[in-house]
Design a protein around this motif. Structure first.
Motif, short mmCIF file in Angstrom:
data_model
loop_
_atom_site.label_atom_id
_atom_site.label_comp_id
_atom_site.label_asym_id
_atom_site.label_seq_id
_atom_site.Cartn_x
_atom_site.Cartn_y
_atom_site.Cartn_z
N VAL A 97 -9.71 -6.86 -17.21
CA VAL A 97 -10.49 -8.11 -17.27
C VAL A 97 -10.66 -8.98 -15.95
O VAL A 97 -9.69 -8.47 -14.99
CB VAL A 97 -9.35 -8.85 -18.04
CG1 VAL A 97 -9.85 -10.53 -18.03
CG2 VAL A 97 -9.28 -8.39 -19.50
N MET A 140 -6.20 -6.11 -13.72
CA MET A 140 -7.14 -7.25 -13.71
C MET A 140 -7.59 -7.40 -11.88
O MET A 140 -6.79 -6.99 -11.19
CB MET A 140 -6.37 -8.56 -13.91
CG MET A 140 -6.34 -8.70 -15.53
SD MET A 140 -5.36 -10.22 -15.98
CE MET A 140 -6.73 -11.43 -15.91
N CYS A 170 -13.93 -6.90 -19.26
CA CYS A 170 -14.60 -8.01 -19.57
C CYS A 170 -14.59 -9.12 -18.39
O CYS A 170 -13.68 -9.33 -17.67
CB CYS A 170 -13.70 -8.63 -20.75
SG CYS A 170 -14.45 -10.50 -21.32
N ALA A 174 -9.57 -12.50 -23.48
CA ALA A 174 -10.23 -11.13 -23.12
C ALA A 174 -9.58 -9.98 -23.26
O ALA A 174 -9.80 -8.96 -23.42
CB ALA A 174 -10.78 -11.71 -21.80
N THR A 178 -9.31 -15.98 -20.87
CA THR A 178 -8.74 -14.99 -19.88
C THR A 178 -7.53 -14.10 -20.97
O THR A 178 -7.69 -12.88 -20.74
CB THR A 178 -8.02 -15.59 -18.57
OG1 THR A 178 -9.01 -16.30 -17.92
CG2 THR A 178 -7.44 -14.54 -17.71
N ALA A 223 -10.78 -6.67 -24.55
CA ALA A 223 -11.31 -5.52 -23.82
C ALA A 223 -10.51 -4.39 -24.39
O ALA A 223 -10.94 -3.20 -24.28
CB ALA A 223 -10.96 -5.80 -22.51
#
Lengths: 190, 417, 92
Positions: free
Chosen positions: B127, B101, B187, B174, B171, B178
């Protein structure tokens, strides 16, 4: 309490207006209310006039725009009355709560607010005497609660303790609680 | 700020859940949108986070860094020197098979631009929370959607969040979207800069273990670091195969339209929610409607409640996903509306209106009814939008409905003449 | 020539899902000139091996043993770099 309480805070950068708006909101959240507390970020500098807002409701709050018709306006710094229209949007049921050495009628004139109530409290003096520094934000919470018991003084004090104790230690935290209580006692409404 | 939440600690590399504080998870905690997203990241506990702080995203990285420093997560945090490096590190890490992330805003997104496309093209499910901010200039740190709208063709999924709560939930979900084997696209999880990112609201945080169970473990099919089965990521791809890879991306994005609702259904069941590709608010019997996303949708809802009391049949369609674009859902939701206003928080100079408008209008070309539709560009650079502005739009829509035609296709709401 | 695969048949994202695939690419067919080494003059300095862009110089036990014509593109770098000029380029 009406459907949604809206409060606007006027302060200067560094005076803790944002913290005050959050303390109130978080205390209400503890009671199961829906809350919002948010600052209006402009130029982020110490001393710059800033506004922050608190919304408290029994229902979920979906609106995401600044408060324009507040129920209460809290002015944390008395010099702001010269430069901002603090009473803007206040109805005749609204209350203007000001940190000042002056009395209600003087503030009414200065703020050009004739419709609703005015509450005054010398929060700067209280903070200087109890905290030793000019941080009028916490005493002004006491002044606001005198006007309307949005949450109990104890509920607010507990939230202040929870947030402050790690940050500034027990002694200073309790001084803040004391300042809130003294401001509550000394606030005059007219 | 959330002392009463279940907290995980790591001692000697072992994860220990402090069970004595595991109750009271339904209790709301006061968090800003940024803090809520950082909490989601704490619960997700990605293998790698490479990020660079930028207003108004800063508090996400700041709070997450604190979780790392406090040993609440075992994430490898890479403090890079720029967003270009942040996304580059993410690409490498994701290709190695790490759940990865980052987070950014506006100019940070612009600086990582080159690698944003590479992440999507290489099909790496990174993400990235994006706290929407105007893409300068003149320089501005406040909310509009020009940053992520510019990346609408980058091949990333894009989901927009109305509130801090939604940003938190988006979040989490996602990750699953993803990483879905049939999607494998990065994403962006968008929320409005300052308006929700810096506003404190009461947030319901899901229990850590429930989130961890929902997202599950991530395994990559071909790890860049699998020495026994070596693979190549990112080779040159010329006239002979590049087009085929782009065609695959188009197909993945199209397929996401059917897979996302499945993942959302599982999320809804697990967390008692009602997420969909888009959300209707008092739309079924509405004559006139606004299409608005992110925090503005909330302000529109509050305005609708007020106008409904006056007997006005007004509604809202709040799209959550811009990519993939749920074309058929727009046609279904909007065909019976007499007059529609689409609110765009970014402009597309000289195009046929803002990004939402031009695509929704194009979608409605396929509707037999072809409802009247108009566009408002609003809120650029953080210009506030008030219920009064929304009421003006509804009153314009009333006039359009009455006249039976749209006089002005693209309008600017809240700008001084 | 074999028909190229369509988008449904190839790995996603440009991934090459196994190693050493360059070996399968027979670049030797590109060649119009062919390097020939005169072993009697070669001093085994291995400059040709260092410079060859296609790893097509065969070396065994420290000795230059000729060329991998499956992959040599005939670029002539080896002939150009050879300090004793023992490699010459001949027409295919």
């Amino acid at each position: 309490m009406k459907d949604m309480l809206e409060i606007r805070w006027h302060g200067r950068g560094g005076q803790g207006a944002k913290t005050a708006s959050q303390f109130l909101a978080e205390s209400a959240l503890e009671l199961g209310k829906s809350i919002q507390a948010f600052p209006e970020y402009g130029p982020e500098r110490a001393g710059a006039p800033i506004r922050t807002y608190t919304r408290i409701s029994d229902h979920p709050i979906s609106i995401h725009s600044p408060v324009t018709t507040p129920d209460f306006v809290v002015v944390i710094d008395p010099t702001l009355l010269e430069s901002v229209n603090a009473a803007e949007g206040l109805s005749d049921k609204g209350v203007l709560v000001v940190n000042t050495t002056e009395d209600v009628s003087a503030i009414r004139r200065k703020a050009n607010f004739t419709k609703g109530k005015v509450a005054v409290c010398d929060a700067t003096k209280i903070s200087l005497e109890i905290l030793g520094i000019p941080m009028p934000n916490t005493p002004m919470l006491g002044a606001l609660l005198k006007v309307e018991q949005i949450v109990s003084i104890e509920a607010l004090a507990n939230n202040v303790r929870k947030k402050f104790i790690k940050k500034i230690g027990e002694e200073k935290t309790e001084a803040n609680v004391k300042a809130i209580k003294r401001a509550f006692e000394e606030t005059k409404i007219g | 700020m959330c002392e009463h939440l279940p907290r995980e600690m790591h001692k000697n590399g072992k994860r220990i859940v402090e069970t004595e504080v595991k109750m009271a998870t339904q209790k709301l905690v006061p968090l800003t949108g940024d803090q809520a997203v950082a909490e989601a990241m704490r619960q997700i506990e990605p293998d790698v986070v490479a990020a660079y702080p930028i207003t108004p995203q800063t508090e996400i990285v700041m709070n997450f860094s604190q979780f790392v420093a406090d040993g609440k997560v075992q994430t490898e945090l890479i403090p890079v020197e720029s967003e270009h490096s942040a996304m580059s590190a993410c690409v490498g890490s994701a290709a190695a098979g790490a759940r990865t992330m980052t987070a950014t805003s506006a100019n940070g997104l612009a600086l990582m631009w080159e690698i944003v496309y590479i992440a999507a093209s290489t099909r790496l499910p990174i993400v990235m929370p994006v706290v929407n901010r105007a893409l300068s200039g003149p320089i501005n740190i406040h909310c509009d959607h020009s940053d992520t709208m510019g990346a609408r063709d980058s091949g990333w999924l894009q989901v927009f969040s109305e509130s801090a709560q939604e940003a938190y939930e988006n979040t989490i979900v996602a990750i699953r979207i993803a990483e879905h084997k049939k999607i494998l696209l990065p994403c962006m999880v968008c929320q409005d800069g300052f308006i929700t990112s810096h506003a404190v609201e009461g947030i319901e945080l899901f229990p850590d273990d429930k989130v961890k169970k929902f997202i599950g473990e991530y395994t990559i099919e071909h790890s860049l670091l699998d020495m026994d089965n070596p693979v190549t990521y990112g080779p040159i791809d010329l006239q002979d195969f590049y087009f085929e890879h782009k065609r695959q991306q188009a197909e993945a994005m199209k397929g996401a339209l059917t897979i996302i609702p499945e993942v959302l259904a599982e999320f809804n069941k697990t967390f008692n929610r009602n997420h969909d590709l888009l959300e209707e608010y008092k739309l079924s019997d509405a004559d006139i409607a606004i299409v608005a996303t992110s925090s503005t949708a909330g302000t529109v809802k509050a305005t609708i409640d007020e106008l409904r009391k006056q007997g006005m049949k007004v509604g809202l369609l709040k799209p959550r996903f811009f990519r993939p674009f749920p074309k058929e859902r727009f046609v279904k939701s909007l065909s019976n509306i007499k007059a529609i206003a689409v609110l765009d928080r970014s402009d597309s100079f000289s195009a046929q209106g803002g990004p939402w408008f031009s695509e929704i209008k194009a979608a409605l070309y396929e509707s037999k009814k072809q409802p009247l539709i108009t566009n408002y560009i609003f809120g650029l650079g953080g210009r506030d939008i008030f219920p009064e502005n929304i009421k003006k739009v509804y009153s314009d829509l009333e006039a359009i409905k009455k006249a039976g035609k749209v006089k002005s296709l693209v309008n600017y709401l809240g700008v001084r003449d | 020539m074999a028909k190229k695969k369509g988008w449904k048949e190839i790995p996603i994202g440009g991934l090459i899902d196994k190693g050493g695939t360059a070996k399968e690419y027979n670049t030797g067919s590109w060649r119009t000139f062919k390097p020939i080494v005169d072993q009697s003059k070669c001093i085994n300095c291995l400059q040709c091996w260092i410079y060859c862009p296609d790893s097509s110089v065969i070396v065994k036990d420290g000795k230059m043993e000729g060329f991998d014509y499956e992959h040599c593109k005939g670029c002539g770098i080896c002939a150009s770099i050879c300090p004793v000029k023992c490699i010459k380029m001949e027409r295919e």
